[in-house]
Design a protein around this motif. Structure first.
Motif, PDB file in Angstrom:
ATOM      1  N   GLN A  30       0.848  -1.192   0.000  1.00  0.00           N
ATOM      2  CA  GLN A  30       0.000   0.000   0.000  1.00  0.00           C
ATOM      3  C   GLN A  30       0.882   1.239   0.000  1.00  0.00           C
ATOM      4  O   GLN A  30       1.990   1.225   0.525  1.00  0.00           O
ATOM      5  CB  GLN A  30      -0.930   0.011   1.198  1.00  0.00           C
ATOM      6  N   LEU A  31       0.372   2.279  -0.601  1.00  0.00           N
ATOM      7  CA  LEU A  31       1.051   3.570  -0.612  1.00  0.00           C
ATOM      8  C   LEU A  31       0.613   4.344   0.613  1.00  0.00           C
ATOM      9  O   LEU A  31      -0.583   4.493   0.875  1.00  0.00           O
ATOM     10  CB  LEU A  31       0.686   4.338  -1.884  1.00  0.00           C
ATOM     11  N   GLN A  32       1.601   4.792   1.401  1.00  0.00           N
ATOM     12  CA  GLN A  32       1.289   5.511   2.624  1.00  0.00           C
ATOM     13  C   GLN A  32       2.265   6.681   2.762  1.00  0.00           C
ATOM     14  O   GLN A  32       3.477   6.469   2.831  1.00  0.00           O
ATOM     15  CB  GLN A  32       1.408   4.568   3.821  1.00  0.00           C
ATOM     16  N   SER A  33       1.753   7.883   2.740  1.00  0.00           N
ATOM     17  CA  SER A  33       2.559   9.104   2.857  1.00  0.00           C
ATOM     18  C   SER A  33       3.664   9.156   1.798  1.00  0.00           C
ATOM     19  O   SER A  33       4.805   9.529   2.085  1.00  0.00           O
ATOM     20  CB  SER A  33       3.174   9.209   4.254  1.00  0.00           C
ATOM     21  N   GLY A  34       3.350   8.750   0.586  1.00  0.00           N
ATOM     22  CA  GLY A  34       4.302   8.820  -0.518  1.00  0.00           C
ATOM     23  C   GLY A  34       5.333   7.709  -0.559  1.00  0.00           C
ATOM     24  O   GLY A  34       6.253   7.728  -1.369  1.00  0.00           O
ATOM     25  N   THR A  35       5.209   6.714   0.321  1.00  0.00           N
ATOM     26  CA  THR A  35       6.152   5.591   0.380  1.00  0.00           C
ATOM     27  C   THR A  35       5.386   4.279   0.290  1.00  0.00           C
ATOM     28  O   THR A  35       4.328   4.131   0.895  1.00  0.00           O
ATOM     29  CB  THR A  35       6.924   5.603   1.722  1.00  0.00           C
ATOM     30  N   TRP A  36       5.932   3.333  -0.466  1.00  0.00           N
ATOM     31  CA  TRP A  36       5.314   2.015  -0.553  1.00  0.00           C
ATOM     32  C   TRP A  36       5.706   1.190   0.665  1.00  0.00           C
ATOM     33  O   TRP A  36       6.873   1.114   1.039  1.00  0.00           O
ATOM     34  CB  TRP A  36       5.753   1.293  -1.825  1.00  0.00           C
ATOM     35  N   ASN A  37       4.703   0.579   1.294  1.00  0.00           N
ATOM     36  CA  ASN A  37       4.901  -0.352   2.411  1.00  0.00           C
ATOM     37  C   ASN A  37       4.381  -1.712   1.981  1.00  0.00           C
ATOM     38  O   ASN A  37       3.364  -1.803   1.301  1.00  0.00           O
ATOM     39  CB  ASN A  37       4.172   0.135   3.658  1.00  0.00           C
ATOM     40  N   TYR A  38       5.081  -2.753   2.407  1.00  0.00           N
ATOM     41  CA  TYR A  38       4.783  -4.107   1.954  1.00  0.00           C
ATOM     42  C   TYR A  38       4.490  -5.022   3.135  1.00  0.00           C
ATOM     43  O   TYR A  38       5.206  -5.006   4.131  1.00  0.00           O
ATOM     44  CB  TYR A  38       5.989  -4.669   1.185  1.00  0.00           C
ATOM     45  N   LEU A  39       3.448  -5.829   2.989  1.00  0.00           N
ATOM     46  CA  LEU A  39       3.139  -6.850   3.975  1.00  0.00           C
ATOM     47  C   LEU A  39       3.913  -8.099   3.579  1.00  0.00           C
ATOM     48  O   LEU A  39       3.694  -8.676   2.516  1.00  0.00           O
ATOM     49  CB  LEU A  39       1.640  -7.152   4.011  1.00  0.00           C
ATOM     50  N   VAL A  40       4.874  -8.473   4.421  1.00  0.00           N
ATOM     51  CA  VAL A  40       5.775  -9.583   4.119  1.00  0.00           C
ATOM     52  C   VAL A  40       5.463 -10.757   5.034  1.00  0.00           C
ATOM     53  O   VAL A  40       5.395 -10.609   6.254  1.00  0.00           O
ATOM     54  CB  VAL A  40       7.251  -9.160   4.303  1.00  0.00           C
ATOM     55  N   GLU A  41       5.266 -11.927   4.418  1.00  0.00           N
ATOM     56  CA  GLU A  41       5.112 -13.156   5.193  1.00  0.00           C
ATOM     57  C   GLU A  41       6.497 -13.768   5.322  1.00  0.00           C
ATOM     58  O   GLU A  41       7.117 -14.137   4.332  1.00  0.00           O
ATOM     59  CB  GLU A  41       4.172 -14.127   4.492  1.00  0.00           C
ATOM     60  N   GLU A  56       1.799 -13.831  13.501  1.00  0.00           N
ATOM     61  CA  GLU A  56       3.124 -13.445  13.957  1.00  0.00           C
ATOM     62  C   GLU A  56       4.181 -13.619  12.875  1.00  0.00           C
ATOM     63  O   GLU A  56       5.311 -13.210  13.041  1.00  0.00           O
ATOM     64  CB  GLU A  56       3.532 -14.193  15.231  1.00  0.00           C
ATOM     65  N   THR A  57       3.820 -14.214  11.757  1.00  0.00           N
ATOM     66  CA  THR A  57       4.784 -14.399  10.669  1.00  0.00           C
ATOM     67  C   THR A  57       4.653 -13.315   9.603  1.00  0.00           C
ATOM     68  O   THR A  57       5.291 -13.381   8.573  1.00  0.00           O
ATOM     69  CB  THR A  57       4.597 -15.781  10.015  1.00  0.00           C
ATOM     70  N   MET A  58       3.806 -12.299   9.841  1.00  0.00           N
ATOM     71  CA  MET A  58       3.617 -11.204   8.888  1.00  0.00           C
ATOM     72  C   MET A  58       4.143  -9.908   9.492  1.00  0.00           C
ATOM     73  O   MET A  58       3.999  -9.667  10.685  1.00  0.00           O
ATOM     74  CB  MET A  58       2.138 -11.021   8.566  1.00  0.00           C
ATOM     75  N   ILE A  59       4.731  -9.061   8.645  1.00  0.00           N
ATOM     76  CA  ILE A  59       5.270  -7.787   9.093  1.00  0.00           C
ATOM     77  C   ILE A  59       5.155  -6.768   7.969  1.00  0.00           C
ATOM     78  O   ILE A  59       5.287  -7.109   6.803  1.00  0.00           O
ATOM     79  CB  ILE A  59       6.742  -7.941   9.545  1.00  0.00           C
ATOM     80  N   TRP A  60       4.870  -5.517   8.313  1.00  0.00           N
ATOM     81  CA  TRP A  60       4.853  -4.429   7.333  1.00  0.00           C
ATOM     82  C   TRP A  60       6.246  -3.834   7.282  1.00  0.00           C
ATOM     83  O   TRP A  60       6.813  -3.478   8.310  1.00  0.00           O
ATOM     84  CB  TRP A  60       3.853  -3.337   7.730  1.00  0.00           C
TER      85      TRP A  60
END
Length: 72
Positions: A30-41, A56-60
């Motif tokens: 997702q785009l948040q404040s002009g930066t791409w953030n990724y949900l990583v498993e 617990e195995t997922m992190i942004w």
């Protein structure tokens, strides 16, 4: 007229990536404040004695915290 200058994400869903904590797979972004953030498993380690509870195995992670495993 309004021009949108948002860069495309560097990584895509299903891509295997690495980061300081190990390796994982991009599940969403997702785009948040002009930066791409990724949900990583994150890759699963062997089952713990107490078992697993849920996400617990997922992190942004921010785009700057990720490296592609496919870079030359």
């Amino acid at each position: 007229m309004r021009v949108n200058c948002v860069a495309k994400p560097m990584f895509h869903k299903g891509q295997t990536i690495r980061f300081v904590g190990g390796t994982g797979i991009i599940r969403d972004y997702q785009l948040q404040s002009g930066t791409w953030n990724y949900l990583v498993e994150m890759e699963m380690e062997p089952e713990l004695e107490v078992g697993r509870i849920g996400y617990e195995t997922m992190i942004w992670l921010s785009e700057v915290d990720i490296d592609s495993l496919n870079q030359s």
